[in-house]
Design a protein around this motif. Structure first.
Motif, PDB file in Angstrom:
ATOM      1  N   SER A 189      14.675  -4.081  26.418  1.00  0.00           N
ATOM      2  CA  SER A 189      14.991  -4.536  25.069  1.00  0.00           C
ATOM      3  C   SER A 189      15.367  -3.322  24.215  1.00  0.00           C
ATOM      4  O   SER A 189      15.262  -2.176  24.656  1.00  0.00           O
ATOM      5  CB  SER A 189      13.793  -5.270  24.465  1.00  0.00           C
ATOM      6  N   THR A 190      15.810  -3.588  23.007  1.00  0.00           N
ATOM      7  CA  THR A 190      16.213  -2.474  22.140  1.00  0.00           C
ATOM      8  C   THR A 190      15.043  -1.544  21.860  1.00  0.00           C
ATOM      9  O   THR A 190      15.196  -0.318  21.833  1.00  0.00           O
ATOM     10  CB  THR A 190      16.784  -3.022  20.823  1.00  0.00           C
ATOM     11  N   GLU A 191      13.846  -2.105  21.639  1.00  0.00           N
ATOM     12  CA  GLU A 191      12.678  -1.266  21.383  1.00  0.00           C
ATOM     13  C   GLU A 191      12.340  -0.403  22.596  1.00  0.00           C
ATOM     14  O   GLU A 191      12.067   0.801  22.467  1.00  0.00           O
ATOM     15  CB  GLU A 191      11.473  -2.136  21.007  1.00  0.00           C
ATOM     16  N   ASP A 192      12.369  -1.006  23.785  1.00  0.00           N
ATOM     17  CA  ASP A 192      12.057  -0.245  24.999  1.00  0.00           C
ATOM     18  C   ASP A 192      13.146   0.774  25.320  1.00  0.00           C
ATOM     19  O   ASP A 192      12.874   1.813  25.931  1.00  0.00           O
ATOM     20  CB  ASP A 192      11.884  -1.198  26.189  1.00  0.00           C
ATOM     21  N   LEU A 193      14.360   0.481  24.921  1.00  0.00           N
ATOM     22  CA  LEU A 193      15.460   1.398  25.220  1.00  0.00           C
ATOM     23  C   LEU A 193      15.267   2.741  24.539  1.00  0.00           C
ATOM     24  O   LEU A 193      15.633   3.789  25.096  1.00  0.00           O
ATOM     25  CB  LEU A 193      16.789   0.761  24.774  1.00  0.00           C
ATOM     26  N   ASN A 227      10.986   6.066  28.732  1.00  0.00           N
ATOM     27  CA  ASN A 227      11.808   7.032  29.478  1.00  0.00           C
ATOM     28  C   ASN A 227      13.133   6.388  29.878  1.00  0.00           C
ATOM     29  O   ASN A 227      13.158   5.297  30.437  1.00  0.00           O
ATOM     30  CB  ASN A 227      11.041   7.498  30.723  1.00  0.00           C
ATOM     31  N   GLY A 228      14.219   7.087  29.611  1.00  0.00           N
ATOM     32  CA  GLY A 228      15.531   6.518  29.885  1.00  0.00           C
ATOM     33  C   GLY A 228      15.835   6.329  31.347  1.00  0.00           C
ATOM     34  O   GLY A 228      16.726   5.547  31.698  1.00  0.00           O
ATOM     35  N   PRO A 256      21.021  -3.904  15.598  1.00  0.00           N
ATOM     36  CA  PRO A 256      20.573  -3.128  16.770  1.00  0.00           C
ATOM     37  C   PRO A 256      20.535  -3.930  18.068  1.00  0.00           C
ATOM     38  O   PRO A 256      20.565  -3.335  19.150  1.00  0.00           O
ATOM     39  CB  PRO A 256      19.164  -2.672  16.373  1.00  0.00           C
ATOM     40  N   GLU A 257      20.494  -5.268  17.989  1.00  0.00           N
ATOM     41  CA  GLU A 257      20.446  -6.033  19.234  1.00  0.00           C
ATOM     42  C   GLU A 257      21.738  -5.906  20.047  1.00  0.00           C
ATOM     43  O   GLU A 257      21.777  -6.291  21.221  1.00  0.00           O
ATOM     44  CB  GLU A 257      20.173  -7.514  18.944  1.00  0.00           C
ATOM     45  N   PHE A 258      22.771  -5.366  19.426  1.00  0.00           N
ATOM     46  CA  PHE A 258      24.003  -5.152  20.189  1.00  0.00           C
ATOM     47  C   PHE A 258      23.836  -4.077  21.255  1.00  0.00           C
ATOM     48  O   PHE A 258      24.667  -3.963  22.153  1.00  0.00           O
ATOM     49  CB  PHE A 258      25.157  -4.784  19.239  1.00  0.00           C
ATOM     50  N   TYR A 259      22.788  -3.261  21.171  1.00  0.00           N
ATOM     51  CA  TYR A 259      22.501  -2.320  22.259  1.00  0.00           C
ATOM     52  C   TYR A 259      22.225  -3.081  23.551  1.00  0.00           C
ATOM     53  O   TYR A 259      22.703  -2.699  24.636  1.00  0.00           O
ATOM     54  CB  TYR A 259      21.296  -1.446  21.900  1.00  0.00           C
ATOM     55  N   THR A 289      24.664  -2.745  26.907  1.00  0.00           N
ATOM     56  CA  THR A 289      24.185  -2.270  28.208  1.00  0.00           C
ATOM     57  C   THR A 289      24.290  -3.362  29.274  1.00  0.00           C
ATOM     58  O   THR A 289      24.680  -3.095  30.415  1.00  0.00           O
ATOM     59  CB  THR A 289      22.738  -1.784  28.098  1.00  0.00           C
ATOM     60  N   GLY A 290      23.965  -4.587  28.909  1.00  0.00           N
ATOM     61  CA  GLY A 290      24.128  -5.685  29.864  1.00  0.00           C
ATOM     62  C   GLY A 290      25.579  -5.919  30.230  1.00  0.00           C
ATOM     63  O   GLY A 290      25.912  -6.174  31.391  1.00  0.00           O
ATOM     64  N   GLY A 291      26.475  -5.819  29.249  1.00  0.00           N
ATOM     65  CA  GLY A 291      27.898  -5.979  29.531  1.00  0.00           C
ATOM     66  C   GLY A 291      28.452  -4.869  30.402  1.00  0.00           C
ATOM     67  O   GLY A 291      29.300  -5.108  31.267  1.00  0.00           O
ATOM     68  N   VAL A 292      27.968  -3.649  30.192  1.00  0.00           N
ATOM     69  CA  VAL A 292      28.414  -2.535  31.037  1.00  0.00           C
ATOM     70  C   VAL A 292      27.997  -2.769  32.485  1.00  0.00           C
ATOM     71  O   VAL A 292      28.762  -2.507  33.422  1.00  0.00           O
ATOM     72  CB  VAL A 292      27.853  -1.209  30.501  1.00  0.00           C
TER      73      VAL A 292
END
Length: 318
Positions: A73-77, A81-82, A279-282, A286-289
């Motif tokens: 999720s955006t918060e976890d992103l 750790n990346g 921010p939810e567009f993050y 990432t899902g779209g990528v």
């Protein structure tokens, strides 16, 4: 008066003929030379393998990051750790949001990319095969000039021709249409160059003459013999075109203004430009990528078996 001549001094042993080397010494020298060559070969293999591993890691780390990021999720992103997964696994929720957002516009972008890259890659590969075959198999006046002009096209970047093409297509009335992205994708100077070189090295003129004697037309010879022999080169050209068109960003950015005509690259950038406001567009990005790289991976896996014949198929003559 008698003179006596002294006998000539005897030559030292070993001057006139070589002393034979014992067999055990020859075997020891041979084994030591083989061990040294094997050690050098083993060291070179280790160096080459290490370099390949480093290069593979360099290219696979971004893919791994995308896979990990698409499960967060955006918060976890931003809070974890990346390069490792978050406690909550949100992959399916993210992908469901990607496919359902704005009435499923991502599916439309995905289909547009398939049209641009799929049809554009296939037709560009066919044109490259036809042009390369003609330049390799036929003698005509100005052939080298034509080939040199095509090679000059390899040196021209696509960004340099995007604006002139936009002005031309605007006058023709086809800007902001599928044709404005498809038509420039139908030309592959590098593909034509590769097909010409490959046809020169692998295709036999005697085979073509035999087909002509049997009554086959030039088009039939090209489609039944030429395309089959050019298969490894055609797969290479198609993959280059597929990846290039799929990842193309600047040309659609210049040509298109209708979001329904956007490819994936332009659509994902449109989502990414809104992350400051939402921010939810993050998560959507990432899902779209992740979804966008899956077709390229499948194409690589499916088409790599055609390379096993090798692009050096005709380089060794019996």
């Amino acid at each position: 008066m008698s003179t006596s001549t002294a006998p000539p001094p005897s030559a030292p042993a070993g001057d006139g003929e070589s002393t034979p080397v014992p067999s055990h010494r020859r075997k020891a020298d041979r084994s030591s030379s083989l061990e040294s060559s094997a050690g050098a070969t083993g060291a070179s293999k280790i160096i080459v393998t290490s370099i390949l591993v480093i290069v593979a890691i360099y290219f696979l780390v971004p893919v791994y990051w995308v896979i990990v990021a698409s499960t967060k999720s955006t918060e976890d992103l931003f809070g974890t750790n990346g390069f490792w997964f978050a406690p909550t696994f949100s992959l399916w929720e993210n992908l469901r949001a990607v496919l359902s957002y704005d009435g499923g516009v991502f599916a439309r972008w995905f289909l547009n990319s398939v049209i641009y890259a799929g049809f554009g890659g296939l037709i560009a590969t066919y044109f490259a095969a036809a042009g390369g075959y003609a330049l390799a198999m036929y003698e005509f006046k100005g052939r080298n000039l034509v080939f040199g002009t095509i090679l000059g096209g390899v040196l021209v970047p696509g960004t340099a021709t995007a604006l002139p093409l936009f002005l031309l297509f605007s006058q023709m009335g086809i800007a902001n249409t599928y044709w404005s992205v498809l038509l420039p994708s139908l030309v592959s100077p590098f593909g034509l160059f590769l097909c010409r070189i490959y046809a020169q090295e692998t295709m036999s003129r005697s085979l073509l003459e035999a087909a002509r004697i049997d009554g086959a037309s030039e088009l039939r010879i090209f489609h039944t013999i030429g395309l089959r022999l050019l298969t490894p080169a055609l797969v290479t050209v198609f993959l280059f075109q597929l990846v290039g068109i799929w990842n193309n960003y600047f040309l659609p950015l210049v040509m298109l203004s209708d979001t329904n005509l956007f490819p994936i690259t332009l659509g994902l950038n449109n989502w990414l430009s809104q992350v400051d406001r939402l921010p939810e567009f993050y998560e959507l990005t990432t899902g779209g990528v992740l979804l966008s790289v899956i077709p390229l991976g499948i194409a690589m896996v499916v088409l790599q078996r055609f390379w096993r014949g090798g692009l050096t198929e005709g380089s060794v003559k019996a």
